[in-house]
Every structure is written in structure tokens, then in C-alpha cells.
Design a protein around this motif. Structure first.
Motif, mmCIF file in Angstrom:
data_model
loop_
_atom_site.group_PDB
_atom_site.id
_atom_site.type_symbol
_atom_site.label_atom_id
_atom_site.label_comp_id
_atom_site.label_asym_id
_atom_site.label_seq_id
_atom_site.Cartn_x
_atom_site.Cartn_y
_atom_site.Cartn_z
ATOM 1 N N THR A 133 -10.027 1.333 3.623
ATOM 2 C CA THR A 133 -8.706 1.777 3.172
ATOM 3 C C THR A 133 -8.313 1.066 1.882
ATOM 4 O O THR A 133 -7.800 1.696 0.957
ATOM 5 N N GLY A 160 -5.759 2.640 8.773
ATOM 6 C CA GLY A 160 -6.886 3.414 9.288
ATOM 7 C C GLY A 160 -7.727 2.575 10.222
ATOM 8 O O GLY A 160 -7.361 1.462 10.608
ATOM 9 N N ARG A 161 -8.875 3.118 10.563
ATOM 10 C CA ARG A 161 -9.786 2.390 11.451
ATOM 11 C C ARG A 161 -10.473 1.234 10.734
ATOM 12 O O ARG A 161 -10.716 0.204 11.322
#
Length: 190
Positions: free
Chosen positions: A149, A143-144
Motif C-alpha cells: 500500500t 489493505g492486507r
């Protein structure tokens, strides 16, 4: 800060720890604070003391107090590591599922009626496997924000591990294994 200021701060930390260690050595069914203080005075002055009291003090209580201090120091170091890694003062080992994985390992060992050393080894392996699973899920879901995460993967793995612990508690013998599992999960220095 001067060297004297650092020494003063050190005594503010070590002094109460030392006092609490002395108090905890005097708590128990066998001997109270007066008897323990007498045994400590006798040991420091080289005078003979009651052999049973000396055994209780030096072979039972002092090792437990020293173990508790070392365990507390290790937990503090682990907590500081987690907080530094995630840059968050509220982070704990539960975030990555380490506590749950270690608990599941111990519960499996108790359920299989393994010896204590094997239970501890499986518990350690369970903690490592939980972290490995969290890391694998975190790497699979890129993810970003990688820290977020990992936290979310840790919460998910922790929930799965908690369900596994509940399942084994349901399957365990209620007269032998279930009390052992419950007491292990509560924690003790005994």
C-alpha cells in the motif's frame, strides 16, 4: 572472519575511494595531474608552492571531493535504510515520492526566485511533505499488505508531484528560471 581479513576488506573499499579522490582532484581546466601531485608533495613536505594552485586545490577541489564523498555516503545509508525497511534490494527513494517531493520544493523555490538556502529548505520540506502524504494515503487505505500500500501510494504521489514539476516548468521564464530548474534537477556539486 579474522581481524586481518576485515582490515583487508576495508582497504579494498577505502583504497579505490582514495585513488578516485586523488584522480578527481587532478581533473579540471586549471591544473593537471602533474601540477596537483607537485602541490600535494609540497604540502606534505612543508615546502612552499604556487599560491594560486594551492587555492584551487585546497579551497575548491578538495572541498568538492569531500562533499561528494559525504553525499555518496549519505545516499548509501538512505538506500540501505529503504532496502531494510521494505526488505527489497530494488527499493529507492523514488518509491515513497521523496525525490519527487524534494524536486518539487526546489522547483517552487526557483520559480519564486528565492535564495539558495531557502530553495534547499523548501526542497527538504517538500520531501518530508511527500512522505507524509504517502503515509496518510497508506493509512487511509488499509489493505492486507501495508508495504505494498505504501509503495502504490508513493508511486501515485510521485506521479502527482512529477505533474506539478512539469506544470511549473511550463510556467517558468524560459530564459532565466527554466535553465536554473533544469540544472538543479540534473544535480551538481558546484
Amino acid at each position: 572472519m579474522t581481524a586481518d581479513g576485515r582490515k583487508g576488506n576495508l582497504w579494498l573499499l577505502v583504497g579505490p575511494l582514495f585513488l578516485l579522490a586523488l584522480v578527481s582532484m587532478s581533473v579540471g581546466k586549471y591544473a593537471g595531474p602533474a601540477e596537483i601531485a607537485g602541490a600535494l608533495r609540497a604540502a606534505l613536505s612543508g615546502q612552499p608552492s604556487d599560491p594560486v594552485l594551492s587555492t584551487v586545490l585546497w579551497n575548491v577541489r578538495l572541498p568538492r571531493v569531500a562533499g561528494a564523498i559525504l553525499i555518496g555516503a549519505a545516499l548509501a545509508a538512505a538506500g540501505a535504510t529503504y532496502q531494510g525497511l521494505f526488505r527489497n534490494p530494488l527499493v529507492s527513494p523514488d518509491i515513497l515520492g521523496v525525490s519527487g517531493g524534494a524536486s518539487l520544493g526546489a522547483v517552487i523555490g526557483i520559480f519564486l526566485s528565492l535564495p539558495v538556502l531557502a530553495i534547499q529548505a523548501i526542497s527538504f520540506a517538500g520531501g518530508l511533505l511527500a512522505v507524509a502524504a504517502v503515509y496518510a494515503v497508506g493509512m487511509a487505505i488499509r489493505g492486507r499488505d501495508p508495504a505494498l500500500t505504501l509503495v502504490l501510494a508513493g508511486i501515485a504521489i510521485g506521479a502527482l508531484v512529477g505533474a506539478g514539476i512539469s506544470l511549473i516548468k511550463i510556467l517558468a521564464d524560459p530564459y532565466d528560471q527554466l535553465p536554473a530548474i533544469t540544472y538543479w534537477l540534473l544535480g551538481s556539486l558546484a
